[in-house]
Scaffold this motif. Structure first.
Motif, PDB file in Angstrom:
ATOM      1  N   LEU A 243       0.812  -1.219   0.000  1.00 56.22           N
ATOM      2  CA  LEU A 243       0.000   0.000   0.000  1.00 56.22           C
ATOM      3  C   LEU A 243       0.845   1.269   0.000  1.00 56.22           C
ATOM      4  N   SER A 244       2.138   1.137   0.255  1.00 54.70           N
ATOM      5  CA  SER A 244       3.017   2.315   0.230  1.00 54.70           C
ATOM      6  C   SER A 244       3.487   2.647  -1.185  1.00 54.70           C
ATOM      7  N   ASN A 245       3.172   1.786  -2.139  1.00 55.24           N
ATOM      8  CA  ASN A 245       3.589   2.006  -3.519  1.00 55.24           C
ATOM      9  C   ASN A 245       2.511   2.779  -4.263  1.00 55.24           C
ATOM     10  N   ARG A 246       2.848   3.981  -4.718  1.00 53.45           N
ATOM     11  CA  ARG A 246       1.849   4.856  -5.355  1.00 53.45           C
ATOM     12  C   ARG A 246       1.236   4.216  -6.596  1.00 53.45           C
ATOM     13  N   MET A 247       2.053   3.575  -7.415  1.00 56.71           N
ATOM     14  CA  MET A 247       1.537   2.947  -8.623  1.00 56.71           C
ATOM     15  C   MET A 247       0.480   1.898  -8.276  1.00 56.71           C
ATOM     16  N   VAL A 249      -1.329   1.614  -5.538  1.00 59.14           N
ATOM     17  CA  VAL A 249      -2.519   2.247  -4.962  1.00 59.14           C
ATOM     18  C   VAL A 249      -3.424   2.792  -6.067  1.00 59.14           C
ATOM     19  N   GLY A 250      -2.822   3.413  -7.086  1.00 65.33           N
ATOM     20  CA  GLY A 250      -3.604   3.906  -8.206  1.00 65.33           C
ATOM     21  C   GLY A 250      -4.315   2.774  -8.938  1.00 65.33           C
ATOM     22  N   ALA A 425      -7.587   7.890 -11.634  1.00 66.41           N
ATOM     23  CA  ALA A 425      -6.689   6.977 -10.920  1.00 66.41           C
ATOM     24  C   ALA A 425      -5.563   6.497 -11.830  1.00 66.41           C
ATOM     25  N   TYR A 426      -5.870   6.144 -13.054  1.00 62.65           N
ATOM     26  CA  TYR A 426      -4.869   5.561 -13.940  1.00 62.65           C
ATOM     27  C   TYR A 426      -3.961   6.588 -14.598  1.00 62.65           C
ATOM     28  N   LEU A 429      -2.253   9.226 -11.251  1.00 61.27           N
ATOM     29  CA  LEU A 429      -1.816   8.576 -10.018  1.00 61.27           C
ATOM     30  C   LEU A 429      -0.888   7.385 -10.268  1.00 61.27           C
ATOM     31  N   VAL A 430      -1.218   6.530 -11.225  1.00 59.37           N
ATOM     32  CA  VAL A 430      -0.439   5.304 -11.443  1.00 59.37           C
ATOM     33  C   VAL A 430       0.974   5.603 -11.930  1.00 59.37           C
ATOM     34  N   GLY A 431       1.106   6.540 -12.884  1.00 58.94           N
ATOM     35  CA  GLY A 431       2.425   6.837 -13.424  1.00 58.94           C
ATOM     36  C   GLY A 431       2.931   5.697 -14.296  1.00 58.94           C
TER      37      GLY A 431
END
Length: 448
Positions: A243-247, A249-250, A425-426, A429-431
Motif C-alpha cells: 500500500l506504500s507504492n503509489r503505482m 494504490v492507483g 486513478a490511472y 496517479l499510477v504513473g
C-alpha cells in the motif's frame, strides 16, 4: 553433407489453460448473476423492498472482499490448481443449498439465503487472484493482455450465456431451480478443472519448446515450485509495504471504480430494465444479453489492442493505459439513459457503456505486469479486495438511492461518475507501469 535439424514439436497448452480459466470465470459470474435474475420473483415471495434486496445482493460481496488476502496467501502457499478447484466445489454446493431456502418461511429464507451467498463469496475469493497467478505463470508478457482479457471477458459472456437461460427457468420453473442449475453445472466444471489444469513444467501435455517460449517471454513458469521452496507468510507489514507504492494504490483505486460498473451490471441492471423500463423478466433475460455481448467484444478487443501496441514498440505504460482511458470514457455514456424514453435508445447507450467497460477492464493484466514475483497471489488478493469493495458498496448505495428517490436517475449518475474517477486513478496517479521489485519488501513478509 549437411542435414537440417528436425523441428521440435511445439504444443499450445497455454491456450487450453486460457480456455478453462474463461469457462471457470464464466461459471463464477453465472453463479453471481443468479440472484439478480431471480430477484423480482424472489422479492415477491420473501416480501423484500429495494433496500433489503440491496443488502441481500451485497451478501456475496462482504465475504468475497474479506477473504481476498487469505485467498491470495493460500494460492501462493498451496498452488492455484488445488485451491481454485476446491473453490469451485464449495460455491457449487452453496448454490444447491440456496435453492432449498425457498421452502423456509420468508424471514428465515432471507437470512439463510444471505448466509449462503456470504459463504459463496468466501468460496469464490480465490478465483480472480488464481486467474492472475496462472496467467503470470503460463503466458509470456506480450500475450498476457489477451489472456487476461479472455478470462476477464467472462463477466460479460456470463450474462450473454446465463441471462436468457435463467430468465426462462425463472419464468417456467421458479427461482429455486435457478440455483440448482448453477450448482449442478458448477460440480461438472470441478471435474474438468482437475483434469486440465496443472503446473507449466510438469503438465502432461506440454512440450519443451512451449516451456522455452513461455520462460523466454517473461512467463513465471516456476511460480508454484518456487513458492513451495520458500516460506511465504502474509503479514500486515507486507500489506502496508504494498500500500506504500503509489503505482499499486492507483491500480487498486482504478479497479474499485471499474468494479463498481461490474456490480451495477451484475446486480441492478436487470432490475433497472424491469422496474424503470417496464420490461418483462423473460425479455430482460434476452435484452440483458445484448449489452453483455458488446462488453464481451470490448473485453477481448482491449487485450488484443494492448498487446498489439506493446509489440509495435509502444511502452508498457501507454499500451495498458490507452484502452483503459478510452473504455472508461465510453462507459460514462450510460448517464444518457436518463434523457431518453425508448427501450431501444436505452439498450444502445448501455451497449456502448458495456463495450467501454470491457475495453478498459485491463486491471488483471496490469497486476500480472506489476506484482512482485513472490507476492503475486497476495498482491492479486489485495487488488481484488479493494476492487470488490464495490461488490459491497454498489448494491447497497444503489438500493438506498432507489428507495430514497423512487428512481434510477441518480443511481446511473453515481455509476457513470466512478468511470471518470477510474481515469483519474490511472492517468495522474499510477504513473509508469513496471514490475515492483522485492528488494525493499519487509523481511517478515517473505523469507527464503
Amino acid at each position: 553433407m549437411h542435414f537440417p535439424m528436425p523441428k521440435r514439436e511445439t504444443t499450445h497448452v497455454r491456450y487450453l489453460i486460457a480456455l478453462i480459466l474463461f469457462i471457470a470465470s464464466t461459471f463464477s459470474y453465472g453463479d453471481r448473476v443468479v440472484l439478480s435474475i431471480a430477484a423480482v420473483d424472489l422479492s415477491r415471495d420473501l416480501h423484500l423492498d429495494a433496500l433489503r434486496l440491496g443488502y441481500l445482493l451485497s451478501g456475496f460481496g462482504w465475504a468475497y472482499v474479506g477473504a481476498q488476502l487469505p485467498a491470495g496467501g493460500l494460492l501462493d502457499r498451496f498452488g492455484s490448481k488445488r485451491v481454485y478447484g476446491i473453490s469451485i466445489v464449495c460455491w457449487s454446493v452453496c448454490a444447491l443449498l440456496a435453492g432449498l431456502t425457498g421452502y423456509l418461511p420468508a424471514v428465515a429464507a432471507f437470512y439463510a439465503l444471505f448466509a449462503l451467498r456470504f459463504l459463496s463469496g468466501l468460496a469464490q475469493a480465490p478465483v480472480f487472484p488464481g486467474n492472475g497467478r496462472i496467467v503470470a505463470a503460463w503466458f509470456p508478457t506480450a500475450e498476457r493482455g489477451r489472456a487476461s482479457a479472455i478470462f476477464n471477458s467472462s463477466q460479460y459472456f456470463s450474462l450473454v450465456l446465463f441471462a436468457p437461460i435463467l430468465g426462462w427457468i425463472v419464468h417456467s420453473l421458479g427461482w429455486k431451480q435457478c440455483f440448482w442449475f448453477a450448482g449442478i453445472i458448477g460440480l461438472a466444471l470441478a471435474v474438468a478443472w482437475f483434469g486440465v489444469v496443472g503446473e507449466v513444467k510438469t503438465h502432461s501435455r506440454i512440450s519443451q519448446a512451449e516451456i522455452e517460449t513461455i520462460e523466454g517471454g517473461g512467463g513465471l513458469a516456476n511460480l508454484d515450485a518456487n513458492n513451495r521452496a520458500r516460506s511465504t507468510t502474509l503479514t500486515w507489514s507486507t500489506v502496508k509495504w504494498l500500500l506504500s507504492n503509489r503505482m499499486l494504490v492507483g491500480i487498486y483505486l482504478g479497479q474499485y471504480c471499474i468494479t463498481t460498473l461490474t456490480w451495477f451490471f451484475l446486480t441492478w441492471f436487470p432490475i433497472y430494465l424491469n422496474q424503470a423500463r417496464h420490461i418483462s423478466i423473460v425479455k430482460v433475460g434476452f435484452l440483458a444479453a445484448l449489452p453483455a455481448l458488446c462488453g464481451f467484444a470490448g473485453g477481448i478487443l482491449g487485450g488484443v489492442v494492448s498487446d498489439r501496441l506493446l509489440r509495435s514498440g509502444r511502452s508498457l505504460t501507454f499500451a495498458r493505459k490507452l484502452p483503459i482511458v478510452v473504455g472508461m470514457a465510453l462507459a460514462m455514456t450510460m448517464i444518457g439513459c436518463n434523457y431518453v424514453n425508448t427501450s431501444f435508445a436505452v439498450m444502445v447507450l448501455m451497449s456502448i457503456a458495456f463495450f467501454g467497460k470491457g475495453l478498459g477492464a485491463l486491471g488483471w493484466t496490469v497486476i500480472s505486469d506489476t506484482s512482485p514475483r513472490g507476492l503475486i497471489g497476495v498482491n492479486g488478493g489485495l487488488f481484488n479486495l479493494i476492487g470488490n469493495l464495490a461488490g459491497v458498496t454498489t448494491p447497497v448505495i444503489i438500493g438506498f438511492i432507489v428507495a430514497r428517490t423512487g428512481s434510477f436517475r441518480y443511481a446511473l449518475i453515481f455509476v457513470g461518475a466512478t468511470a471518470l474517477l477510474a481515469i483519474v486513478a490511472y492517468v495522474p496517479l499510477v504513473g509508469e507501469i513496471k514490475r515492483v521489485e522485492m528488494t525493499s519488501a519487509p523481511a517478515s513478509g517473505v523469507s527464503a
